[in-house]
Design an enzyme around this catalytic site. Structure first.
Site, PDB file in Angstrom:
ATOM      1  N   THR A   1       0.854  -1.185   0.000  1.00 34.52           N
ATOM      2  CA  THR A   1       0.000   0.000   0.000  1.00 34.52           C
ATOM      3  C   THR A   1       0.888   1.232   0.000  1.00 34.52           C
ATOM      4  O   THR A   1       1.669   1.447   0.928  1.00 34.52           O
ATOM      5  CB  THR A   1      -0.909   0.019   1.232  1.00 34.52           C
ATOM      6  OG1 THR A   1      -1.710  -1.166   1.254  1.00 34.52           O
ATOM      7  CG2 THR A   1      -1.815   1.240   1.228  1.00 34.52           C
TER       8      THR A   1
ATOM      9  N   LYS B   1      -6.948   0.985  -3.655  1.00 34.78           N
ATOM     10  CA  LYS B   1      -6.520   0.420  -2.365  1.00 34.78           C
ATOM     11  C   LYS B   1      -6.530   1.492  -1.274  1.00 34.78           C
ATOM     12  O   LYS B   1      -6.879   1.220  -0.119  1.00 34.78           O
ATOM     13  CB  LYS B   1      -5.123  -0.182  -2.491  1.00 34.78           C
ATOM     14  CG  LYS B   1      -4.566  -0.769  -1.188  1.00 34.78           C
ATOM     15  CD  LYS B   1      -5.443  -1.891  -0.633  1.00 34.78           C
ATOM     16  CE  LYS B   1      -4.976  -2.415   0.731  1.00 34.78           C
ATOM     17  NZ  LYS B   1      -3.667  -3.043   0.701  1.00 34.78           N
TER      18      LYS B   1
ATOM     19  N   LYS C   1       0.469   3.688   9.338  1.00 37.11           N
ATOM     20  CA  LYS C   1       1.084   3.938   8.029  1.00 37.11           C
ATOM     21  C   LYS C   1       0.034   4.212   6.952  1.00 37.11           C
ATOM     22  O   LYS C   1       0.100   5.221   6.236  1.00 37.11           O
ATOM     23  CB  LYS C   1       1.928   2.733   7.608  1.00 37.11           C
ATOM     24  CG  LYS C   1       2.461   2.807   6.170  1.00 37.11           C
ATOM     25  CD  LYS C   1       3.215   1.562   5.778  1.00 37.11           C
ATOM     26  CE  LYS C   1       2.345   0.359   5.536  1.00 37.11           C
ATOM     27  NZ  LYS C   1       1.631   0.422   4.211  1.00 37.11           N
TER      28      LYS C   1
END
Length: 314
Positions: free
Chosen positions: A109, A185, A253
């Site tokens: 990602t 995503k 994150k």
């Protein structure tokens, strides 16, 4: 082609080789799933225990990414953009070692601006890139049922052939350029992060008000307030098991990526920002490496709750 899943390829995937860099919970599952489907797989991880786990499943494991350079397709299931760039363009990077016509599937990602840059750099060496982040977690990876949110040039998909289907349940073709897969995503992670945080907050509210935790879970799962994340993560809370299937730090994150991208677009994300602060607070309490459902421990500390499994308010 956009908006649909790929058809299964007619060529036999068994004739070609898949490399998997990163044998963590999802990478190991993807590699073993491809093995089960008859694909020759080379798994790569610097950790001895990760290589041993893959070898125990019948695969061949190596410690250096350079040692998967002879594979037809290389799936990168590493942690973040920094690791992706190191694997591709670092001192022992794959970019200068992969044969012309090989395909890299970048699945971490990352900020959607990065995959087009990697695509251009690899294209200069005759290597294809598919921007292919994944979803489904360790369980779906082990079952070979991950969702791949993929975008890239048609020739990249043609070169990858059936090897994409060897580790996934569904491969979505989302566009003819890198970056679109990572955009989708990013939206998925926005929703997932907010839903987990909301599930932890809601369960904490119910506990504070005196509801039975298990009955509360069962009722919500049969009601309109249920989400997939509620259904999936709350059992970790009920069992008092915070073994990381996906850690708090992952959403520190990933929601950071979401917020950074939105800032570049001058787009407000108040829900994502609030959820990000909850993950940061949970990590600051020392729970960053625990399962992301450990956000409930932040609320337990705030309200003095005793959680299922006997965990107190610390």
């Amino acid at each position: 082609m956009t908006g649909g899943a790929t058809a299964k390829e007619q060529e036999p995937a068994q004739a070609r080789t898949l490399g998997v860099v990163g044998l963590g919970s999802m990478g190991l599952g993807a590699a073993v799933s491809a093995l089960r489907r008859g694909v020759p797989v080379v798994g790569c991880d610097p950790r001895t225990e990760a290589r041993a786990a893959f070898e125990a499943a019948g695969g061949r494991a190596v410690a250096r990414a350079a040692d998967v350079a002879d594979c037809d397709v290389v799936l990168l299931l590493v942690v973040n953009a920094t690791q992706t760039e190191d694997v591709l363009f670092g001192p022992d990077g794959l970019a200068t070692r992969l044969r012309r016509g090989a395909v890299v599937v970048a699945s971490a990602t990352v900020d959607p601006v990065l995959p087009p840059q990697w695509e251009a750099r690899l294209a200069g060496r005759g290597v294809h890139l598919i921007d292919g982040p994944v979803s489904g977690g360790a369980t779906k990876a082990a079952e070979g049922q991950m969702t791949v949110m993929a975008s890239g040039l048609p020739e990249a998909f043609e070169a990858a052939g059936g090897l994409l289907d060897s580790f996934a349940g569904k491969v979505w073709r989302l566009g003819d350029r890198a970056g679109i897969g990572s955009t989708v995503k990013m939206v998925n992670q926005h929703l997932a992060g907010v839903h987990i945080a909301a599930a932890c907050e809601a369960m904490s509210l119910g506990l504070r008000a005196g509801a039975d935790a298990r009955q509360l879970y069962e009722v919500i799962c049969a009601s309109a307030g249920m989400s997939w994340m509620f259904q999936n993560r709350v059992p970790h809370i009920l069992e008092g098991d915070y073994t990381p299937r996906s850690a708090v730090n992952i959403f520190v994150k990933d929601l950071g990526i979401v917020l950074d991208a939105a800032r570049k677009l001058s787009f407000p994300l108040p829900l994502a920002a609030s959820a990000h602060q909850l993950y940061l607070a949970t990590a600051a309490m020392g729970h960053g490496a625990e399962d992301d459902s450990a956000v409930v421990k932040y609320y337990a500390a705030l309200a003095g709750l005793t959680l299922p499994g006997g965990e107190g308010d610390a």
